[in-house]
Design an enzyme around this catalytic site. Structure first.
Site, mmCIF file in Angstrom:
data_model
loop_
_atom_site.group_PDB
_atom_site.id
_atom_site.type_symbol
_atom_site.label_atom_id
_atom_site.label_comp_id
_atom_site.label_asym_id
_atom_site.label_seq_id
_atom_site.Cartn_x
_atom_site.Cartn_y
_atom_site.Cartn_z
ATOM 1 N N LYS A 69 5.972 -3.749 -4.977
ATOM 2 C CA LYS A 69 7.403 -3.417 -5.040
ATOM 3 C C LYS A 69 8.046 -3.458 -3.670
ATOM 4 O O LYS A 69 9.206 -3.808 -3.526
ATOM 5 C CB LYS A 69 7.559 -2.022 -5.655
ATOM 6 N N HIS A 116 17.802 -36.399 -11.628
ATOM 7 C CA HIS A 116 17.388 -36.808 -10.286
ATOM 8 C C HIS A 116 15.897 -36.512 -10.066
ATOM 9 O O HIS A 116 15.433 -36.540 -8.933
ATOM 10 C CB HIS A 116 18.238 -36.086 -9.232
ATOM 11 N N GLU A 154 6.725 -14.242 -12.584
ATOM 12 C CA GLU A 154 6.046 -13.059 -12.047
ATOM 13 C C GLU A 154 5.511 -12.150 -13.150
ATOM 14 O O GLU A 154 4.506 -11.479 -12.973
ATOM 15 C CB GLU A 154 6.929 -12.282 -11.063
ATOM 16 N N ARG A 201 4.262 0.452 -6.384
ATOM 17 C CA ARG A 201 4.322 -0.476 -5.254
ATOM 18 C C ARG A 201 3.308 -1.613 -5.406
ATOM 19 O O ARG A 201 3.391 -2.614 -4.709
ATOM 20 C CB ARG A 201 4.050 0.285 -3.946
ATOM 21 N N LYS A 232 11.619 -14.316 -12.703
ATOM 22 C CA LYS A 232 11.234 -13.192 -13.568
ATOM 23 C C LYS A 232 10.136 -13.627 -14.537
ATOM 24 O O LYS A 232 9.160 -12.923 -14.753
ATOM 25 C CB LYS A 232 12.485 -12.767 -14.331
ATOM 26 N N TRP A 279 -3.270 -2.462 -1.326
ATOM 27 C CA TRP A 279 -2.951 -3.835 -1.767
ATOM 28 C C TRP A 279 -3.601 -4.731 -0.730
ATOM 29 O O TRP A 279 -3.211 -4.727 0.438
ATOM 30 C CB TRP A 279 -1.430 -4.001 -1.787
ATOM 31 N N ASN A 329 -0.793 1.856 6.418
ATOM 32 C CA ASN A 329 -0.004 0.714 5.937
ATOM 33 C C ASN A 329 0.389 -0.115 7.139
ATOM 34 O O ASN A 329 0.645 0.434 8.210
ATOM 35 C CB ASN A 329 1.299 1.179 5.264
ATOM 36 N N GLY A 330 0.501 -1.427 6.944
ATOM 37 C CA GLY A 330 0.903 -2.302 8.052
ATOM 38 C C GLY A 330 -0.289 -3.097 8.538
ATOM 39 O O GLY A 330 -1.305 -3.209 7.844
ATOM 40 N N GLU A 378 16.717 -17.088 -10.912
ATOM 41 C CA GLU A 378 16.279 -15.697 -11.103
ATOM 42 C C GLU A 378 15.473 -15.563 -12.405
ATOM 43 O O GLU A 378 14.445 -14.878 -12.443
ATOM 44 C CB GLU A 378 17.519 -14.784 -11.101
ATOM 45 N N CYS A 386 0.828 -1.203 0.000
ATOM 46 C CA CYS A 386 0.000 0.000 0.000
ATOM 47 C C CYS A 386 0.868 1.261 0.000
ATOM 48 O O CYS A 386 1.965 1.268 0.537
ATOM 49 C CB CYS A 386 -0.862 0.027 1.243
HETATM 50 C C1 F6R Z 1 11.349 -10.003 -8.024
HETATM 51 C C2 F6R Z 1 11.475 -9.031 -6.949
HETATM 52 C C3 F6R Z 1 11.340 -9.513 -5.553
HETATM 53 C C4 F6R Z 1 12.256 -8.709 -4.616
HETATM 54 C C5 F6R Z 1 12.007 -9.117 -3.163
HETATM 55 C C6 F6R Z 1 12.940 -8.401 -2.205
HETATM 56 O O1 F6R Z 1 11.544 -9.410 -9.278
HETATM 57 O O2 F6R Z 1 11.642 -7.870 -7.183
HETATM 58 O O3 F6R Z 1 11.598 -10.877 -5.458
HETATM 59 O O4 F6R Z 1 13.584 -8.934 -4.973
HETATM 60 O O5 F6R Z 1 10.682 -8.832 -2.814
HETATM 61 O O6 F6R Z 1 12.768 -7.018 -2.291
HETATM 62 P P1 F6R Z 1 13.864 -6.029 -1.752
HETATM 63 O O7 F6R Z 1 15.086 -6.212 -2.585
HETATM 64 O O8 F6R Z 1 13.260 -4.676 -1.884
HETATM 65 O O9 F6R Z 1 14.133 -6.408 -0.322
#
Ligand code: F6R
Length: 589
Positions: free
Chosen positions: A584, A482, A466, A27, A463, A72, A96-97, A459, A2
Site C-alpha cells: 500500500k 496503429h 493488480e 501495506r 486495477k 515485504w 523499514n527502508g 486505470e 514493511c
Molecule cells: C494501484 C495503486 C498504486 C498507487 C501508487 C501511488 O491501485 O494503488 O498504483 O496509486 O503506488 O501511491 P500513492 O497514491 O500512495 O502515492
C-alpha cells in the site's frame, strides 16, 4: 511496504503488538515477527506468511516492552531467517527502508568475527548495536550506530541493557510515527498502526531519534541535542480501519464513493496557484491516472496547461520546469518516488500544491499548499476511493480557477447527479459479477477509451492486472489500428469505456473493427450510448444513467472498472485486499 510496530507499557504488550501488526497488514507483507523483553532477555518469534502463521505457536509472552514487523521482501527472499526482528547479541531491530552501505558494514563486522544469519541489510544494525555495548551512555551508543548508517531508514530497537525502553530513529524517506496512549507509548510506521490505541501522535522528523518509556518519550537530533516533538490528537478513528459488514476493505471503499463524491465548496486558493499558467502534475500508478483526468479538467475548465509526469521517472532526468505550480498527487503521502519528485520540484523553485489523502504524511509536510483529498483511510492495497477523491480534487481546483461562470454552474449542477448514479451502479454490482465470471477465463484483456476515458482505460487495466493477475493493458481507442489491433482474436477481449460524448461515434467505429476480427467486447456506457450502438452486439454490456455533463462520466466509469476488477479477483478466489507482491505504501524507490 514493511510495517513497524512497537509498544512499551506497564502490562504485557503482546496483544497490543499483534493488534498493531493487523493494522499494518494492508501495506502488504510476506513474513512477520515480534521481539519482546522477557525477564531481562530478548525473545523473538517469526513466521513466513500471514499473521495467522505467526500466531500459531506464539509463546505466551508476558514482557512489557516489544517490537514487531511485517516484512515485504527487498534484500533476501521471504524466508524466516530474513523476517524481522533481526537480532545481535542482546539486541533486536525492526527496520523499514534501505541501508545503502550494508555490504561494507557487513564486511567490517564479519572481520570482527560476527556471523550473519540473514540476507538482509537490517541485520547489520542489530550487530552494530551489539558491538557498541562498551559505550555505557545510551546517547553515545545510539549515535555511534546511527552515524555509521547510510540510506533511508526507520528503526525500532530493543536493548537487553535497557529493559524499560524502545529506541526509535528515522533518517530520510522512511516515516515513523510515535503515539501516546493511556497504557504507554507506541511506535508505528504509519498512523494506522496507532489507531484505536494512541490518543496523541507525532511524526519523527528527518534525522531524529528518541527513547520511548512507558510514561515518557525523549527525542534528540543527530548531534544528540534534545528536541521537542509536537504531539497532536490522533486523527484516525478505530472504526475507519475495520471492515464492518463487508467481505473486503476494497468493496467497503468502493461503496463509500457514493457518499464521498459530492459538492464540497471550492477551495480558497493562494495567489501563487490563481496566477499560475503552467502546472506540472506528479504521481505514480493510480495517482498518476487521476492527474491524467485532472489535465482534462484543468485545460477544459480553467484553460491552464498541465504537464503530466510520472513521479518515478521525473527527477532522474533533471527536467526543466517553467515557473509555475507542481501538483503532487498521493494517497499515502509516503511514496518514495513522489516524495523525491516533490523535493526536486521544490529545488526548482516550483510552488508545490499537495493533493494528498494522508494529511500528516511526509509529502504533506513538504508542500506549500495542501489540498487534502478527504477519502478517509484507504486500507485495500488497490486504490479506489482515493482515486475518485483525487479526481474530485482536480475538479474542485479547476472549477475554482474557471472564469466561465455558466460552465462552472453546469458542472456543479451535474455533480449533484453523481451520488445517485453511483448508488445505482453499486446496487447493480451483481451485473459486474456476471461479466467478471466470463472475463476471468481469459489470459489477457485490452482496455480501450478515448479522451478522458483513455485515462480510465489505463486505470481500469491497472486495477484488473493488480487484482486478478490477468494481463491487462489500456490503449487509446484511436491507437488500435496503429498496432494493438493485431492482438485481437476470440481469445483477446476488449473492455471499452464509451459513454455517449462527442467522440462516441469514433469509438463505435473502433468497436466494429474489433467485432470484425471476432474480438469479444465488454462495453461500459451510459443509456444514451447504449441506445446508439447501431447494430453492435457486445458480449457484455453495463449501462449507467446518462449525465448532464460528459466530463463527469469519469466518476461512474471509475466505479465500474473497480467493480469489474474486484469481481474478477473474487471469482478467481484471490487475495483482494492484499494482492501478491504489492504494497500500500511504496516507501522505497
Ligand atoms: C494501484 C495503486 C498504486 C498507487 C501508487 C501511488 O491501485 O494503488 O498504483 O496509486 O503506488 O501511491 P500513492 O497514491 O500512495 O502515492
Amino acid at each position: 511496504m514493511c510495517g513497524i510496530v512497537g509498544f512499551v507499557s506497564s502490562g504485557p504488550v503482546i496483544d497490543g503488538l499483534i493488534q498493531g501488526l493487523k493494522k499494518v497488514e494492508y501495506r502488504g507483507y510476506d513474513s512477520a515477527g515480534v521481539a519482546i523483553i522477557e525477564q531481562g532477555i530478548i525473545k523473538r518469534h517469526r513466521a513466513v506468511g500471514p499473521l495467522a502463521a505467526l500466531m500459531t505457536e506464539l509463546p505466551p509472552f508476558q514482557g512489557t516492552v516489544g517490537i514487531g514487523h511485517t516484512r515485504w521482501a527487498t534484500h533476501g527472499r521471504a524466508e524466516e531467517k530474513n523476517a524481522h526482528p533481526h537480532c545481535g547479541k542482546g539486541t533486536a531491530v525492526v527496520h523499514n527502508g534501505i541501508i545503502e552501505n550494508f555490504q561494507a558494514l557487513k564486511k567490517d563486522l564479519s572481520f570482527q568475527g560476527i556471523q550473519f544469519e540473514s540476507d538482509t541489510d537490517t541485520e547489520v544494525i542489530a550487530h552494530l548495536f551489539a558491538t557498541s555495548e562498551h559505550l555505557t551512555n545510551l546517547q553515545e551508543r545510539v549515535l555511534f550506530v546511527l552515524k555509521q548508517l547510510k540510506g533511508n531508514f526507520a528503526i525500532a530497537v530493543l536493548l537487553q541493557d535497557c529493559t524499560d525502553c524502545i529506541i526509535v530513529a528515522r533518517k530520510g524517506l522512511s516515516p515513523l510515527a510515535v503515539g501516546q496512549g493511556k497504557e504507554g507509548f507506541y511506535v508505528g510506521s504509519d498512523l494506522s498502526s496507532l489507531s484505536g490505541s494512541a490518543q496523541k501522535v507525532a511524526f519523527l522528523e528527518d534525522e531524529t531519534w528518541g527513547v520511548l518509556y512507558k510514561d515518557q518519550a525523549i527525542f534528540y537530533d543527530w548531534t544528540g541535542q534534545e528536541k521537542h516533538l509536537n504531539f497532536y490528537p490522533n486523527p484516525l478513528q478505530a472504526q475507519e480501519t475495520e471492515k464492518g459488514d463487508f467481505q473486503h476493505f476494497m468493496l467497503k471503499e468502493i461503496y463509500q464513493q457514493a457518499d464521498l463524491v459530492r459538492i464540497q465548496g471550492l477551495p480558497a486558493l493562494p495567489a501563487e496557484v490563481c496566477q499560475a499558467s503552467f502546472f506540472t502534475a506528479l504521481g505514480c500508478g493510480t495517482a498518476f491516472y487521476a492527474a491524467w483526468v485532472g489535465k482534462f479538467f484543468l485545460e477544459r475548465l480553467a484553460k491552464r496547461f498541465l504537464n503530466l509526469e510520472l513521479a518515478s521517472e521525473f527527477h532522474y532526468r533533471n527536467p526543466i520546469l517553467p515557473d509555475g505550480v507542481s501538483i503532487v498527487v498521493s494517497q499515502s503521502g509516503e511514496t518514495a518516488d513522489t516524495l523525491k519528485a516533490t523535493l526536486y520540484a521544490k529545488s526548482q523553485q516550483q510552488y508545490v500544491l499537495g493533493m494528498i489523502n494522508a494529511p500528516h504524511s511526509s509529502i504533506s509536510r513538504q508542500v506549500d499548499y495542501l489540498m487534502p483529498t478527504g477519502a478517509g483511510t484507504e486500507i485495500g492495497v488497490a486504490s479506489t476511493k482515493a482515486f475518485t477523491m483525487q479526481v474530485l480534487s482536480f475538479l474542485n481546483l479547476s472549477l475554482a480557477l474557471c472564469s466561465d461562470a455558466p460552465l462552472r454552474q453546469t458542472v456543479l449542477d451535474s455533480l449533484k447527479e453523481i451520488p445517485s448514479v453511483l448508488k445505482d451502479i453499486i446496487q447493480r454490482s451483481h451485473e459486474f459479477a456476471q461479466i467478471a465470471a466470463v472475463l476471468s477465463q481469459y489470459q489477457s484483456i485490452l482496455y480501450l477509451g478515448r479522451g478522458l476515458h483513455y485515462a480510465l482505460a489505463l486505470e481500469g487495466a491497472l486495477k484488473m492486472s493488480e487484482l486478478s493477475y490477468i494481463h491487462a493493458q489500456g490503449f487509446a481507442a484511436g491507437e488500435l489500428k496503429h498496432g494493438p489491433l493485431a492482438l485481437i482474436d476470440p481469445q483477446h477481449p476488449v473492455v471499452v469505456l464509451a459513454p455517449w460524448d462527442e467522440s462516441f461515434s469514433k469509438t463505435l467505429s473502433n468497436l466494429h473493427e474489433v467485432k470484425a476480427r471476432n474480438g469479444p467486447i465488454f462495453l461500459i456506457t451510459d443509456t444514451k450510448g447504449a441506445a446508439s450502438l447501431e447494430g453492435l452486439k457486445p458480449e457484455g454490456l453495463f449501462m449507467y444513467p446518462s449525465l448532464q455533463e460528459p466530463l463527469l462520466q469519469v466518476f461512474p466509469n471509475a466505479i465500474c472498472v473497480q467493480l469489474l476488477a474486484y469481481y474478477t479477483a473474487l471469482h478467481k478466489g484471490l487475495s483482494i485486499d492484499q494482492p501478491r507482491n504489492l504494497s500500500k505504501s511504496v516507501t522505497v524507490e
